[in-house]
Design an enzyme around this catalytic site. Structure first.
Site, PDB file in Angstrom:
ATOM      1  N   CYS A 168      28.479  68.347  98.998  1.00 21.04           N
ATOM      2  CA  CYS A 168      27.541  68.633 100.081  1.00 21.04           C
ATOM      3  C   CYS A 168      26.848  67.322 100.495  1.00 21.04           C
ATOM      4  CB  CYS A 168      26.521  69.660  99.609  1.00 21.04           C
ATOM      5  SG  CYS A 168      25.325  69.001  98.406  1.00 21.04           S
ATOM      6  N   HIS A 208      23.224  70.441  91.247  1.00 22.18           N
ATOM      7  CA  HIS A 208      24.645  70.644  91.557  1.00 22.18           C
ATOM      8  C   HIS A 208      25.481  69.899  90.523  1.00 22.18           C
ATOM      9  CE1 HIS A 208      24.069  71.553  96.131  1.00 22.18           C
ATOM     10  NE2 HIS A 208      23.215  72.234  95.370  1.00 22.18           N
ATOM     11  N   GLU A 241      27.775  67.658  90.699  1.00 25.18           N
ATOM     12  CA  GLU A 241      27.854  66.203  90.890  1.00 25.18           C
ATOM     13  C   GLU A 241      26.576  65.516  90.414  1.00 25.18           C
ATOM     14  OE1 GLU A 241      29.770  68.012  94.700  1.00 25.18           O
ATOM     15  OE2 GLU A 241      28.277  68.607  93.209  1.00 25.18           O
TER      16      GLU A 241
END
Length: 151
Positions: A81, A52, A54
């Protein structure tokens, strides 16, 4: 660099993800007005479900040394998330700024509040909703195009 300017850099990364066929989420990590790391979702390109935006950015910045993360702000175009929120806590990033909410998997305020949970050993200052309309529009466009593609 103010929050809007940094989020626009993250939105540029989200657009790059869109162009690459990835879910269009982008992130930048900024410290003292300087971008330490930038990236976007790379799940499809790498086959790694943990890639992801991040996580990509945290990994890149961590290569500079853990201290680089300790006074930084993470800007991400969509609410993190649970996995990414956990990585943010473990990295001890002091501040997170995100764009649009994620009602299906958001772990900052939509479904969970991991970044402010007092049971954990680190909490973040959080600002949500920065350039939210732009981030949400890119996600909507991406998924609409996916639904209308043949095959």
């Amino acid at each position: 660099m103010d929050d809007v300017a940094a989020m626009r850099l993250a939105l540029d990364q989200a657009e790059a993800a869109f162009q690459a066929g990835e879910v269009p989420v982008g992130a930048v990590l900024v410290s003292r007005g300087r971008v330490l790391a930038s990236g976007h979702n790379r799940v499809e390109a790498t086959g790694d479900p943990t890639a992801h935006a991040e996580a990509v950015v945290i990994r890149e910045a961590a290569a500079l040394g853990r201290d680089a993360l300790r006074d930084a702000t993470l800007f991400v175009t969509m609410e993190p998330c649970p996995m990414c929120a956990g990585a943010i806590v473990l990295a001890r990033i002091p501040r997170v700024v995100f764009g649009c909410d994620d009602p299906k998997a958001g772990a900052v305020r939509s479904l969970y509040t991991i970044l402010s949970d007092t049971r954990l050993n680190h909490r973040c200052r959080v600002t949500g909703g920065v350039e939210a309309v732009a981030g949400a529009a890119l996600l909507t466009r991406f998924f609409e195009e996916r639904r209308t593609r043949p095959g």
